[in-house]
Motif scaffolding. Structure first.
Motif, PDB file in Angstrom:
ATOM      1  N   THR A 120       0.814  -1.209   0.000  1.00 51.50           N
ATOM      2  CA  THR A 120       0.000   0.000   0.000  1.00 51.50           C
ATOM      3  C   THR A 120       0.850   1.262   0.000  1.00 51.50           C
ATOM      4  N   PHE A 121       2.026   1.196   0.584  1.00 47.93           N
ATOM      5  CA  PHE A 121       2.890   2.373   0.659  1.00 47.93           C
ATOM      6  C   PHE A 121       3.255   2.885  -0.735  1.00 47.93           C
ATOM      7  N   ALA A 122       3.246   2.014  -1.726  1.00 50.08           N
ATOM      8  CA  ALA A 122       3.667   2.380  -3.071  1.00 50.08           C
ATOM      9  C   ALA A 122       2.543   2.997  -3.889  1.00 50.08           C
ATOM     10  N   ALA A 123       1.300   2.653  -3.580  1.00 50.90           N
ATOM     11  CA  ALA A 123       0.167   3.159  -4.359  1.00 50.90           C
ATOM     12  C   ALA A 123      -1.023   3.371  -3.436  1.00 50.90           C
ATOM     13  N   ILE A 124      -1.295   4.620  -3.096  1.00 48.15           N
ATOM     14  CA  ILE A 124      -2.430   4.930  -2.223  1.00 48.15           C
ATOM     15  C   ILE A 124      -3.741   4.604  -2.919  1.00 48.15           C
ATOM     16  N   GLY A 125      -3.758   4.759  -4.244  1.00 46.04           N
ATOM     17  CA  GLY A 125      -4.946   4.413  -5.014  1.00 46.04           C
ATOM     18  C   GLY A 125      -6.167   5.210  -4.594  1.00 46.04           C
ATOM     19  N   GLN A 126      -7.264   4.497  -4.309  1.00 40.08           N
ATOM     20  CA  GLN A 126      -8.525   5.145  -3.969  1.00 40.08           C
ATOM     21  C   GLN A 126      -8.698   5.344  -2.462  1.00 40.08           C
ATOM     22  N   ARG A 127      -7.652   5.102  -1.691  1.00 36.39           N
ATOM     23  CA  ARG A 127      -7.808   5.187  -0.239  1.00 36.39           C
ATOM     24  C   ARG A 127      -7.947   6.619   0.254  1.00 36.39           C
ATOM     25  N   ASP A 128      -7.620   7.594  -0.601  1.00 32.38           N
ATOM     26  CA  ASP A 128      -7.852   8.980  -0.220  1.00 32.38           C
ATOM     27  C   ASP A 128      -9.238   9.454  -0.642  1.00 32.38           C
ATOM     28  N   ILE A 129     -10.019   8.559  -1.281  1.00 30.69           N
ATOM     29  CA  ILE A 129     -11.379   8.902  -1.712  1.00 30.69           C
ATOM     30  C   ILE A 129     -12.411   8.116  -0.912  1.00 30.69           C
ATOM     31  N   TYR A 130     -12.229   6.798  -0.852  1.00 35.51           N
ATOM     32  CA  TYR A 130     -13.180   5.953  -0.141  1.00 35.51           C
ATOM     33  C   TYR A 130     -12.662   5.663   1.263  1.00 35.51           C
ATOM     34  N   PRO A 131     -13.514   5.790   2.283  1.00 34.75           N
ATOM     35  CA  PRO A 131     -13.078   5.505   3.658  1.00 34.75           C
ATOM     36  C   PRO A 131     -12.568   4.073   3.784  1.00 34.75           C
ATOM     37  N   TRP A 132     -11.487   3.910   4.517  1.00 33.55           N
ATOM     38  CA  TRP A 132     -10.916   2.567   4.661  1.00 33.55           C
ATOM     39  C   TRP A 132     -10.627   2.230   6.125  1.00 33.55           C
ATOM     40  N   LYS A 133     -10.984   3.137   7.039  1.00 39.60           N
ATOM     41  CA  LYS A 133     -10.846   2.852   8.466  1.00 39.60           C
ATOM     42  C   LYS A 133     -12.233   2.958   9.100  1.00 39.60           C
ATOM     43  N   HIS A 134     -12.687   1.881   9.707  1.00 34.56           N
ATOM     44  CA  HIS A 134     -14.024   1.852  10.276  1.00 34.56           C
ATOM     45  C   HIS A 134     -13.998   1.293  11.704  1.00 34.56           C
ATOM     46  N   ARG A 135     -14.841   1.848  12.532  1.00 42.77           N
ATOM     47  CA  ARG A 135     -15.085   1.292  13.871  1.00 42.77           C
ATOM     48  C   ARG A 135     -16.517   0.760  13.849  1.00 42.77           C
ATOM     49  N   ILE A 136     -16.634  -0.509  13.522  1.00 44.49           N
ATOM     50  CA  ILE A 136     -17.942  -1.085  13.242  1.00 44.49           C
ATOM     51  C   ILE A 136     -18.642  -1.508  14.536  1.00 44.49           C
ATOM     52  N   ARG A 137     -19.868  -0.990  14.693  1.00 40.74           N
ATOM     53  CA  ARG A 137     -20.750  -1.392  15.788  1.00 40.74           C
ATOM     54  C   ARG A 137     -22.046  -1.936  15.200  1.00 40.74           C
ATOM     55  N   MET A 138     -22.974  -2.349  16.062  1.00 41.48           N
ATOM     56  CA  MET A 138     -24.198  -2.975  15.572  1.00 41.48           C
ATOM     57  C   MET A 138     -25.238  -1.943  15.152  1.00 41.48           C
ATOM     58  N   LEU A 139     -24.860  -0.683  15.113  1.00 43.25           N
ATOM     59  CA  LEU A 139     -25.761   0.363  14.663  1.00 43.25           C
ATOM     60  C   LEU A 139     -25.932   0.273  13.145  1.00 43.25           C
ATOM     61  N   ALA A 140     -26.701   1.200  12.580  1.00 37.26           N
ATOM     62  CA  ALA A 140     -26.936   1.194  11.135  1.00 37.26           C
ATOM     63  C   ALA A 140     -25.608   1.236  10.389  1.00 37.26           C
TER      64      ALA A 140
END
Length: 345
Positions: free
Chosen positions: A2-22
């Motif tokens: 990933t260090f070589a090509a950020i790609g779409q990671r600056d557009i689409y969220p890629w860090k999530h704290r997932i809970r049982m909410l919507a």
């Protein structure tokens, strides 16, 4: 990688704290990054190779013949050379080999430090060398033409830089604008807004407004919707589910639009080697649109597994124990693992 090509990671969220909410609000909310660092833009190895590498090749080779002609050594060189073309080609190969070493050495060090797979490292190196060779041949072909023979090194550089600007900048930017006009894409903010409005409105609506759409998806709990008070956790998480249902159509349209745009962008990339190189590097680093959508589906499968784990505890009021907690789903980077979790709950 990933260090070589950020790609779409600056557009689409890629860090999530997932809970049982919507889930829709959790999927499309922005990443919490340092806002000052965002001003730097996206500058990675893929950008260097796709955009800057052609510039380096042009700057190093544009005066390969013109400088000798301006210095008065051109006629002597071509007279003494056994093969004229091999003279300039061998010089270009030596120069471009040094450039390749200078560019690939930091990449190899970073790849080894990141424990990247050797197969991916070799493929990236092959792509870099192929892109470098393409621009070397373009430059050599032009400086060997009859038109270039009558021009100075500055004029040759200007023409080659114009070609670079058209291929590496104008075509990608124009393609992006054209895709946005051709393919209508719902905004992630609209998905979040629809979901949150549905969730917030549920507090003021009759309980039946939540239970009817919820039971259409989970009919097995139709005999467990009775409520002894104005608030129960099963009702709370039920209208979270309903919020996702109401935003589901927009979310699905958003995913289909992304896939369509990515497919069309793949065809347009054939017009620009720089654009194609960047897409290939992002694909290897798994930071392209396809990888983003696959990761999003993994998150959705994990979230579904969480719901299916807790619903029996909420609706049937089964006694909770630490032994049951040991079966709590855990997210995995393996997509099959999360799908299996959801299917087994």
């Amino acid at each position: 990688m990933t260090f070589a090509a950020i790609g779409q990671r600056d557009i689409y969220p890629w860090k999530h704290r997932i809970r049982m909410l919507a889930i829709e609000g959790q999927i499309y909310e922005s990443d919490a990054d340092n806002p000052e660092l965002s001003f730097l833009g996206k500058f990675d190895f893929a950008f260097v190779i796709s955009v800057l590498l052609p510039l380096f090749v042009i700057l190093l080779l544009h005066d390969l013949r013109a400088s000798e002609r301006e210095a008065g050594r051109y006629d002597l060189l071509i007279t003494t050379a056994t093969k004229r073309q091999s003279l300039w080609l061998s010089r270009a190969i030596v120069i471009c080999s040094a450039l390749a070493i200078a560019i690939l050495t930091p990449f190899i060090i970073g790849a080894l430090y990141s424990a990247a797979a050797w197969g991916d490292i070799l493929i990236v190196m092959a792509i870099v060398i192929a892109h470098l060779v393409f621009w070397m041949l373009v430059t050599l072909t032009f400086i060997a033409s009859a038109k270039a023979a009558k021009q100075s090194s500055a004029q040759i550089a200007s023409i080659l830089l114009g070609a670079w600007l058209f291929i590496s900048v104008i075509i990608p930017v124009s393609s992006d604008i054209a895709l946005n006009e051709i393919v209508h894409t719902p905004k992630g903010g609209d998905i979040v807004l629809t979901q949150r409005e549905a969730v917030n409105d549920a507090w003021d609506l009759p309980f039946s407004a939540t239970w009817e759409p919820f039971l259409s998806a989970y009919p097995q709990w139709k005999d467990h919707t009775e409520m002894d008070s104005q608030f129960e956790w099963k009702w709370y998480y039920a209208f979270q589910e309903v919020g996702d249902q109401k935003a589901g159509a927009i979310s699905q349209a958003y995913r289909h639009a992304l896939i369509e745009k990515d497919t069309l962008a793949g065809y347009l990339a054939l017009l620009s080697p720089s654009m194609l190189t960047q897409r290939l590097l992002s694909s290897i680093a798994q930071t392209d649109t396809q990888a983003s959508l696959q990761y999003e589906q993994q998150v959705r499968d994990y979230h579904a597994a969480l719901r299916l784990f807790y619903y029996p505890l909420l609706f049937s009021k089964e006694p909770f124990s630490l032994e049951k907690l040991n079966n709590l789903p855990e997210f995995s980077a393996n997509p099959e693992h999360n799908k299996t979790l959801k299917d087994n709950q």
